[in-house]
Write an enzyme that holds these catalytic residues in place. Structure first.
Site, short mmCIF file in Angstrom:
data_model
loop_
_atom_site.label_atom_id
_atom_site.label_comp_id
_atom_site.label_asym_id
_atom_site.label_seq_id
_atom_site.Cartn_x
_atom_site.Cartn_y
_atom_site.Cartn_z
N TRP A 111 0.83 -1.21 0.00
CA TRP A 111 0.00 0.00 0.00
C TRP A 111 0.86 1.26 0.00
O TRP A 111 0.51 2.26 -0.62
CB TRP A 111 -0.92 0.00 1.23
CG TRP A 111 -1.62 1.32 1.43
CD1 TRP A 111 -2.72 1.77 0.76
CD2 TRP A 111 -1.27 2.36 2.35
NE1 TRP A 111 -3.09 3.02 1.21
CE2 TRP A 111 -2.21 3.41 2.19
CE3 TRP A 111 -0.26 2.51 3.31
CZ2 TRP A 111 -2.17 4.58 2.95
CZ3 TRP A 111 -0.22 3.67 4.06
CH2 TRP A 111 -1.16 4.69 3.87
N HIS A 112 2.01 1.18 0.66
CA HIS A 112 2.86 2.38 0.73
C HIS A 112 3.52 2.72 -0.60
O HIS A 112 3.91 3.86 -0.81
CB HIS A 112 3.95 2.18 1.80
CG HIS A 112 3.45 2.36 3.20
ND1 HIS A 112 2.95 1.32 3.96
CD2 HIS A 112 3.35 3.46 3.99
CE1 HIS A 112 2.58 1.76 5.14
NE2 HIS A 112 2.81 3.07 5.19
N GLY A 113 3.65 1.75 -1.50
CA GLY A 113 4.24 2.07 -2.79
C GLY A 113 4.65 0.84 -3.56
O GLY A 113 4.83 -0.25 -2.99
N PHE A 162 1.87 8.89 -0.18
CA PHE A 162 1.14 7.64 -0.08
C PHE A 162 -0.36 7.83 -0.26
O PHE A 162 -1.08 6.89 -0.38
CB PHE A 162 1.42 6.96 1.26
CG PHE A 162 2.89 6.75 1.52
CD1 PHE A 162 3.69 6.15 0.56
CD2 PHE A 162 3.47 7.17 2.69
CE1 PHE A 162 5.04 5.96 0.79
CE2 PHE A 162 4.83 6.99 2.92
CZ PHE A 162 5.61 6.38 1.98
#
Length: 468
Positions: free
Chosen positions: A325-327, A468
């Site tokens: 989810w962060h990248g 994010f």
């Protein structure tokens, strides 16, 4: 529009004044706050307001369709459609460019070069946060925990409310939307809370986080080969302080702004580095995200209902997906793997039970902090190669000091001390501030702003979690 700027200060002064003039007109006030939130978001790029509006429309229609049906199959289909649309948009903006680049590299490696289109996709600020709020809204309706609102303005305001729009905290509809139906009241205690949280948030961000970043962290992660092993270790400690002050500072400001507008947000950080286990850490760090991952990912995966193996699998997958989810980068994947693996090891060994008190807790705090710091190396490094180089250079064991200064050490110690002050320090501080009265609080707030502006480094750095 960034919080610690003159532009935002003027914007909020207007919003604060006009919203309280409308406190007796609920519909007008909500509509005004909605327009203000879209103006705030559109200050970067007005085109992304259409994405925000589309998200609200899909959630509104989906919520009504789910709430009005008794057919479970139909409800599931509508829920799935809304979630797929939300995640599809999130996936496109966050990961399409990464997958296209990876595919191009794969073709080159196997000798099948292809002219693939080059995608330069601008990531809409805060898309992860308002997507998560949209998903939680329709899921809660499906679970019959809340009813769908008939007011589109209420839902659109819930998704776009500007204090938490771009970097959280992630607010639940069941907590926020009922507040829209009550007449707001700005008590002295809420005013004291708002002023104090804004000041402490600005101090964390503008002073602690910005100095740590510009004077030390950015330098050691840019060229770790120029630093000694000791300085690299201190660089990780500095980054642990920076990311905490940066993100918790934003959350403090957001919660404080909401309080000044008459709304209550729950605390998002609670001294996470005093945790004696990874399990405890995730009850203290980015609380709204960890609770979201628990309620909308871990539990739907099966939670702890699938036996020991199923529980460990679900824990690992939750943290892995939390990393993704962060990248779209292997560094974030490894960050998630480290946390997922550490949580499993804790359960297997029973370490969390051994670190509840006494010497065991001290050891647990030190061990947990260093596991978190180890994972921060991958989180901060721009690529996997630099992360592995950073670790290899630490293992060389050199102790020269050329970059580390007493000022940086003082900043790191300040961050550390803040993790161990009495648990209710925030609450006691804004209660004391509220006793100064309205004029006294306003003067104290103005003085605090001037002091922070005076001691902070020049320039305005964006918050880390904006990406994010």
């Amino acid at each position: 529009m960034l919080f610690p700027t003159v532009d935002f200060g003027l914007f909020f002064l207007v919003v604060f004044s006009l919203s309280w003039l409308m406190r007796g007109q609920a519909s007008m006030r909500k509509l005004f706050l909605l327009v203000a939130s879209y103006f705030f978001y559109g200050y970067w790029d007005w085109s992304f307001c259409l994405l925000l509006l589309f998200n609200a429309v899909i959630s509104y229609i989906g919520g009504l369709l789910i709430d009005s049906s008794d057919n479970d199959r139909h409800r599931k289909r509508v829920l799935a459609a809304v979630v797929v649309i939300d995640l599809g948009l999130l996936g496109y903006f966050k990961y399409a460019g990464f997958f296209m680049d990876s595919l191009r590299e794969l073709f080159v490696m196997i000798g099948l070069e292809r002219d693939l289109p080059f995608l330069e996709i601008i990531l809409p600020v805060g898309i992860s946060f308002f997507t998560f709020q949209s998903i939680s809204y329709v899921v809660d309706i499906y679970r019959k925990q809340i009813h769908a609102t008939r007011s589109f303005v209420d839902l659109a305001l819930y998704i776009s409310f500007f204090p938490q729009l771009v970097a959280g905290p992630i607010v639940r509809a069941a907590h926020f939307m009922p507040q829209l139906d009550t007449k707001p009241v700005l008590t002295r205690l809420m005013m004291g809370k708002g002023f104090f949280l804004i000041l402490i948030g600005l101090f964390k961000k503008m002073v602690l986080a910005n100095y740590l970043a510009t004077l030390y962290v950015d330098e050691v992660f840019l060229a770790p080969e120029q630093a000694s092993s000791l300085e690299l270790v201190m660089g990780v400690y500095a980054y642990a302080g920076q990311i905490y002050c940066d993100f918790s500072g934003y959350s403090d400001i957001a919660i404080g702004i909401a309080a000044l507008l008459g709304y209550h947000f729950k605390r998002n950080f609670n001294q996470p580095y005093r945790s004696a286990s990874l399990q405890e850490f995730w009850t203290r760090w980015h609380i709204s995200l960890s609770q979201w991952l628990r309620d909308y990912l871990y539990i739907p995966l099966g939670g702890n209902r699938g036996g020991v193996v199923g529980t460990y699998r679900n824990l690992f997958l939750t943290m892995l997906l939390g990393g993704i989810w962060h990248g779209a980068a292997m560094t974030f994947v490894i960050w998630g793997i480290i946390h997922g693996s550490a949580l499993i090891v804790e359960r297997l060994t029973g370490l969390s039970r051994l670190t509840r008190r006494g010497v065991g807790r001290i050891v647990g705090v030190l061990f947990t902090f260093h596991v978190v710091c180890f994972a921060w190396i991958f989180f901060r490094a721009p690529n996997l190669q630099l992360a592995t180089d950073y670790l290899a250079l630490i293992l060389q064991g050199t102790t020269d000091i050329s970059m580390l200064t007493p000022f940086i050490v003082g900043l790191i110690l300040t961050c550390a001390i803040g993790q161990f002050v009495p648990a209710r320090t925030y609450e006691r501080s804004y209660v004391m501030l509220s006793r100064l009265g309205t004029v006294g609080m306003a003067l104290a707030f103005a003085a605090g702003l001037l002091v922070i502006q005076w001691i902070a480094p020049s320039g305005t750095a964006p918050f880390i979690y904006f990406q994010f």
